[in-house]
Write an enzyme that holds these catalytic residues in place. Structure first.
Site, PDB file in Angstrom:
ATOM      1  CD1 TRP A  17      -5.729  -6.053  -0.741  1.00 11.12           C
ATOM      2  CD2 TRP A  17      -4.143  -7.510  -1.300  1.00 11.12           C
ATOM      3  NE1 TRP A  17      -5.883  -7.373  -0.066  1.00 11.12           N
ATOM      4  CE2 TRP A  17      -5.011  -8.241  -0.464  1.00 11.12           C
ATOM      5  CE3 TRP A  17      -2.884  -8.066  -1.906  1.00 11.12           C
ATOM      6  CZ2 TRP A  17      -4.782  -9.560  -0.340  1.00 11.12           C
ATOM      7  CZ3 TRP A  17      -2.682  -9.499  -1.636  1.00 11.12           C
ATOM      8  CH2 TRP A  17      -3.813 -10.203  -0.919  1.00 11.12           C
ATOM      9  CG  ASP A  74      -3.911  -2.939 -10.094  1.00  3.61           C
ATOM     10  OD1 ASP A  74      -4.526  -3.162 -10.873  1.00  3.61           O
ATOM     11  OD2 ASP A  74      -3.905  -3.850  -8.991  1.00  3.61           O
ATOM     12  CE1 TYR A 116      -7.122  -6.473  -3.974  1.00  4.65           C
ATOM     13  CE2 TYR A 116      -6.242  -4.207  -4.871  1.00  4.65           C
ATOM     14  CZ  TYR A 116      -6.188  -5.729  -4.945  1.00  4.65           C
ATOM     15  OH  TYR A 116      -5.426  -6.070  -5.668  1.00  4.65           O
TER      16      TYR A 116
END
Length: 319
Positions: A21, A52, A57
């Protein structure tokens, strides 16, 4: 590094997953692309095989950085990304997936997840059957290998499962945030759905790096995290004080202790973000340790001194 099989897909997830993120930069402060790429390379060297990310993002920036960093080791890693709530109509799922493939410089995505349920953040309320039909088609085409959901309730997971296989579930989950234990955890264990816990260090709180009055740079979304609010933060400081000697006795940092507790839960991986190579190497160690049951029980007890005072809202932020 311990690994967990992703149901019957043939995919194995590393117990500690690198979350990206922060690599998107949006809603974070002080993020450097070069440092992020070095952290991703260090993650692979440290035994982390799973990464991930999400299309939202940084509007694809995280995916692009990840694709660049991993393009030379693509077949040795597992890439998980997500389609956002505003792209869940049938054709939009295809469009979003193809854009993610381009961003990631790959021709397949190992795990493609619905980031938030339809209707979230003012998005159109698309029937789950329509979204699942698109995901099933992408799987048949070989563009994705597995399907997951994130931020769903148990009822929403069950509704999705009526139209296809759900291989993973990604909720916020940590020693200080345990709502999913009351809802979807038992269901996931029963069905064999792997839990990919995000914010397993409570967005840095469980590292102990924040003082009694945390300060955030402008634009840092953590300022809105429920756990940083004064009504909870004093109890958190007391809990960290009790956890610190346990970490030291086991040769771990506070952050590693928090991650080790999460991955000790049946069928659960921990998605840990990192700004630099040192942080990711520290995180990786938590995927190689096994804590005694009595230590895990004491950690659990301390964590409940925080979680027993939280409300029932499963969303971590006051947006």
């Amino acid at each position: 590094m311990k690994t967990i099989p992703l149901r019957k897909t043939g995919i194995h997830l590393s117990a500690v997953i690198m979350g990206t993120w922060q690599a998107g930069k949006a809603m974070w402060a002080g993020i450097d692309d070069d440092q992020t790429e070095r952290a991703m390379a260090a993650a692979v060297d440290a035994g982390i095989t799973t990464f991930d990310t999400a299309a939202v993002y940084g509007d694809g920036h995280s995916e692009r950085v990840l694709g660049k960093a991993l393009r030379h080791v693509r077949k040795a890693v597992v890439i998980a990304t997500k389609v956002f709530a505003h792209s869940l109509a049938y054709e939009k799922v295809f469009k979003a997936c193809h854009q993610s493939l381009r961003n990631l410089q790959t021709d397949y995505i190992d795990l493609y997840q619905i980031h938030w349920p339809a209707g979230s953040f003012g998005s159109r309320d698309v029937p789950i059957e329509e979204t699942m039909r698109a995901l099933n088609a992408l799987k048949l085409q070989g563009k994705i290998r597995a399907v997951g959901v994130s931020n769903f309730s148990q009822a929403e997971i069950e509704a999705a499962e009526a139209f296809g296989t759900i291989d993973s579930y990604q909720p916020p989950y940590s020693l200080f945030w345990r709502h999913m234990e009351k809802t979807a955890m038992a269901y996931c264990r029963e069905k064999g759905i792997v839990v990919m816990a995000y914010s397993p260090m409570a967005q840095g709180i469980l590292t102990g790096k924040f003082g009694p009055t945390p300060q955030f740079e402008k634009g840092d979304h953590r300022a809105r995290n429920v756990l940083f609010q004064p009504e909870h933060y004093t109890r958190i400081q007391d809990a960290l004080k009790a956890l610190r000697p346990i970490a030291e006795e086991n040769g771990l940092t506070l952050g590693q202790l928090a991650l080790a507790w999460v991955v000790s839960r049946e069928g659960t991986c921990a998605i840990a973000g990192a700004r630099n190579a040192d942080q990711v190497v520290q995180n990786a160690r938590a995927g190689t340790v096994s804590l005694p049951s009595e230590v895990l029980s004491e950690i659990d007890r301390i964590g409940r001194t925080v979680t027993d005072h939280l409300g029932d809202d499963p969303v971590m932020w006051k947006w």
